[in-house]
Design an enzyme around this catalytic site. Structure first.
Site, PDB file in Angstrom:
ATOM      1  CG  ASN A 128      -0.717   0.537   2.579  1.00  0.00           C
ATOM      2  OD1 ASN A 128      -0.619   2.221   2.891  1.00  0.00           O
ATOM      3  ND2 ASN A 128       0.620  -0.163   3.481  1.00  0.00           N
ATOM      4  CG  PHE A 132       0.068   9.430   7.107  1.00  0.00           C
ATOM      5  CD1 PHE A 132      -0.037   8.312   7.581  1.00  0.00           C
ATOM      6  CD2 PHE A 132       0.154  10.062   7.616  1.00  0.00           C
ATOM      7  CE1 PHE A 132       0.678   7.664   8.043  1.00  0.00           C
ATOM      8  CE2 PHE A 132       1.419   9.942   8.431  1.00  0.00           C
ATOM      9  CZ  PHE A 132       1.687   8.446   8.459  1.00  0.00           C
ATOM     10  CB  SER A 194       3.723   5.280   7.906  1.00  0.00           C
ATOM     11  OG  SER A 194       2.483   4.553   7.961  1.00  0.00           O
ATOM     12  CG  ASN A 196       3.178   4.516   1.395  1.00  0.00           C
ATOM     13  OD1 ASN A 196       4.476   4.252   0.765  1.00  0.00           O
ATOM     14  ND2 ASN A 196       2.644   3.710   2.170  1.00  0.00           N
ATOM     15  CB  THR A 197       4.215  10.498   4.853  1.00  0.00           C
ATOM     16  OG1 THR A 197       2.979   9.906   5.441  1.00  0.00           O
ATOM     17  CG2 THR A 197       4.483  11.936   5.731  1.00  0.00           C
ATOM     18  CE  LYS A 232       2.737   0.167  12.989  1.00  0.00           C
ATOM     19  NZ  LYS A 232       1.981   0.215  12.151  1.00  0.00           N
ATOM     20  CG  ASN A 261       4.779   0.847   9.378  1.00  0.00           C
ATOM     21  OD1 ASN A 261       3.524   0.953   8.605  1.00  0.00           O
ATOM     22  ND2 ASN A 261       4.726   2.137  10.127  1.00  0.00           N
TER      23      ASN A 261
HETATM   24  C1  LIG Z   1      -4.092  -0.732   3.254  1.00  0.00           C
HETATM   25  C2  LIG Z   1      -2.714  -0.613   4.975  1.00  0.00           C
HETATM   26  C3  LIG Z   1      -2.716   0.270   5.359  1.00  0.00           C
HETATM   27  C4  LIG Z   1      -1.736   0.739   6.588  1.00  0.00           C
HETATM   28  N1  LIG Z   1      -1.964   2.370   6.860  1.00  0.00           N
HETATM   29  C5  LIG Z   1      -1.573   2.230   7.966  1.00  0.00           C
HETATM   30  C6  LIG Z   1      -0.964   4.001   8.917  1.00  0.00           C
HETATM   31  O1  LIG Z   1      -2.447   5.016   8.760  1.00  0.00           O
HETATM   32  N2  LIG Z   1      -0.811   3.516   9.866  1.00  0.00           N
HETATM   33  C7  LIG Z   1       0.605   3.096  10.304  1.00  0.00           C
HETATM   34  O2  LIG Z   1       0.514   2.822  11.656  1.00  0.00           O
HETATM   35  N3  LIG Z   1       0.397   1.752   9.718  1.00  0.00           N
HETATM   36  C8  LIG Z   1      -0.222   1.399   8.904  1.00  0.00           C
HETATM   37  N4  LIG Z   1      -0.656   0.103   8.203  1.00  0.00           N
HETATM   38  C9  LIG Z   1       0.648  -0.743   8.390  1.00  0.00           C
HETATM   39  C10 LIG Z   1       0.151  -1.728   9.437  1.00  0.00           C
HETATM   40  O3  LIG Z   1      -0.410  -1.528  11.245  1.00  0.00           O
HETATM   41  C11 LIG Z   1       1.185  -3.114  10.349  1.00  0.00           C
HETATM   42  O4  LIG Z   1       1.913  -2.329  10.922  1.00  0.00           O
HETATM   43  C12 LIG Z   1       1.388  -3.898   8.821  1.00  0.00           C
HETATM   44  O5  LIG Z   1       0.496  -3.764   7.643  1.00  0.00           O
HETATM   45  C13 LIG Z   1       2.072  -4.826   9.832  1.00  0.00           C
HETATM   46  O6  LIG Z   1       1.180  -5.550   9.568  1.00  0.00           O
HETATM   47  P1  LIG Z   1      -0.333  -6.925   8.393  1.00  0.00           P
HETATM   48  O7  LIG Z   1       1.614  -7.875   7.801  1.00  0.00           O
HETATM   49  O8  LIG Z   1      -0.803  -7.675   9.799  1.00  0.00           O
HETATM   50  O9  LIG Z   1      -1.040  -5.990   7.793  1.00  0.00           O
HETATM   51  C14 LIG Z   1      -1.113  -0.239   7.240  1.00  0.00           C
HETATM   52  C15 LIG Z   1      -1.154  -1.032   5.996  1.00  0.00           C
HETATM   53  C16 LIG Z   1      -1.755  -1.272   5.740  1.00  0.00           C
HETATM   54  C17 LIG Z   1      -1.812  -3.105   5.167  1.00  0.00           C
END
Ligand SMILES: Cc1cc2nc3c(=O)[nH]c(=O)nc-3n(C[C@H](O)[C@H](O)[C@H](O)COP(=O)(O)O)c2cc1C
Length: 373
Positions: A128, A132, A194, A196-197, A232, A261
């Site tokens: 992704n 934000f 993250s 993406n910022t 995080k 993350n």
């Molecule tokens: C579509 C998507 C959007 C995410 N948006 C955020 C976010 O806004 N803030 C954040 O701290 N992590 C965000 N994450 C990261 C997740 O919180 C997590 O740290 C990461 O995806 C690893 O866990 P997972 O493998 O179970 O998804 C996002 C992940 C995905 C897939």
């Protein structure tokens, strides 16, 4: 509830929908009570006490007798799923012990252009680059305040994950977030990882981190001293960077860390057609990478800093591995899409069995067990 399985190849017709629309529909369903309710009585062995918040028995006796089940377990929903706090109750009812809303930015912002979320079905992964997209602090605040003021106790704990606006300065944005959400959150997460910022992950460097953490801890101590504040981090840090982060977190008395993350790396093993898309990779390909970072951080902090493990979790074994590596709580997101909305009770049952098989009476006894071997 079917939208949750839209990534699954065994539901090909549902997989026709693009991932972002599936995501939105899933949140809408959770918001409108169309997702499953976990009615299995919580296993007391899954009760865990972290930063003074018991992840069990959060309701008074009276309320407890009026609900079927009390969230008292270490499995949470990671940030990014309920970005705007629209479906907190629905996700808690699915069996999560806590839900992390966000990331929320101070001002509303649209995020990056679409498409910005991609399935790697063959790899059980997701890429992704949302960047934000946020309804903004004011709107999310009003939504969460209404839940708190409804008098209805939440079944789990509410975490609020703070982000920054794309072109704003970091410190004032995070300080604003802590002030704004301190009164509503069971704990706060400062997200500096993250991908993406622009410039966000640079905040993890020692110098920038010290400035940021001292500012947010100061405002936390003044405005909401009882609310734990966590940071995080990314899975792509070098050992030196990790060491420095742990030193800063310990010195500045941060309450815990969320590890990790999404990754900007692309493991050789990936086969999904979207593997070259820009953004953060999550799901199964991230699982072992994040567990290794948990292991390192646990060791670097002498097991004294509560960790929330996240990355690639989809089974009870995955949760157990992260707990044994040093996590006190564990979150999931991406594989919820592959495993379905009924997976939390299944994961908890598997975890209970694994704990029992290894002779642990409680989750707490298994935290960091691998380091003690
Ligand atoms: C579509 C998507 C959007 C995410 N948006 C955020 C976010 O806004 N803030 C954040 O701290 N992590 C965000 N994450 C990261 C997740 O919180 C997590 O740290 C990461 O995806 C690893 O866990 P997972 O493998 O179970 O998804 C996002 C992940 C995905 C897939």
């Amino acid at each position: 509830m079917f939208v949750f399985v839209t990534f699954q190849t065994r539901w090909p017709i549902l997989a026709l929908q693009d991932p972002e629309s599936s995501h939105e529909l899933s949140v809408w369903m959770a918001k409108n009570g169309l997702t499953p309710i976990d009615r299995v009585a919580e296993n007391p062995a899954l009760k865990v006490n972290v930063f003074g918040k018991e992840f069990s028995e959060i309701l008074g006796e009276e309320q407890r007798s009026s609900v079927t089940n009390i969230a008292g377990n270490p499995l949470g929903l990671a940030a990014g799923c309920d970005k705007h706090g629209e479906a907190v109750k629905g996700f808690m009812n699915m069996g999560f012990g806590f839900v992390e809303v966000g990331s929320v930015t101070p001002q509303p912002q649209p995020g990056n252009d679409k498409p910005r979320m991609f399935r790697l079905t063959e790899d059980q992964g997701v890429i992704n680059r949302y960047g934000f997209n946020s309804h903004g602090a004011e709107e999310v605040f009003e939504r969460l305040k209404a839940i708190r003021e409804s008098g209805q106790e939440l079944r789990g704990n509410l975490a609020i994950n703070l982000g920054k606006n794309k072109t704003a300065d970091a410190i004032p944005d995070y300080v604003y977030g802590v002030k704004k959400f301190g009164e509503l959150a069971d704990f706060l997460v400062v997200n500096i990882s993250s991908p993406n910022t622009p410039g966000l992950r640079q905040l993890q460097s020692r110098k920038e981190l010290e400035g940021l953490i001292s500012a947010v801890m100061k405002v936390r101590n003044e405005s909401c001293p009882k609310v734990p504040l966590l940071v995080k981090i990314a899975p792509d840090l070098t050992d030196t960077e990790l060491k420095e982060i742990c030193q800063v977190a310990t010195k500045m008395k941060v309450d815990g860390m969320v590890v990790t993350n999404t990754t900007i790396s692309r493991p050789e093993s990936l086969t999904g057609a979207a593997k070259e898309e820009t953004g953060g990779l999550s799901g199964l390909p991230l699982k072992d990478m994040s567990t290794e970072v948990i292991r390192k951080v646990y060791k670097l902090t002498g097991g004294k800093l509560p960790l929330i493990g996240v990355g690639g979790v989809g089974t009870g074994q995955d949760v157990y591995d992260k707990i044994r590596a040093g996590a006190s709580l564990v979150e999931m997101y991406s594989r919820l899409a592959y495993e379905g909305p009924w997976s939390p009770p299944k994961i908890k049952l598997e975890l209970s069995r694994l704990l029992k098989a290894d002779g642990f009476e409680n989750v707490a006894d298994a935290i960091g067990a691998d380091a003690k071997k």
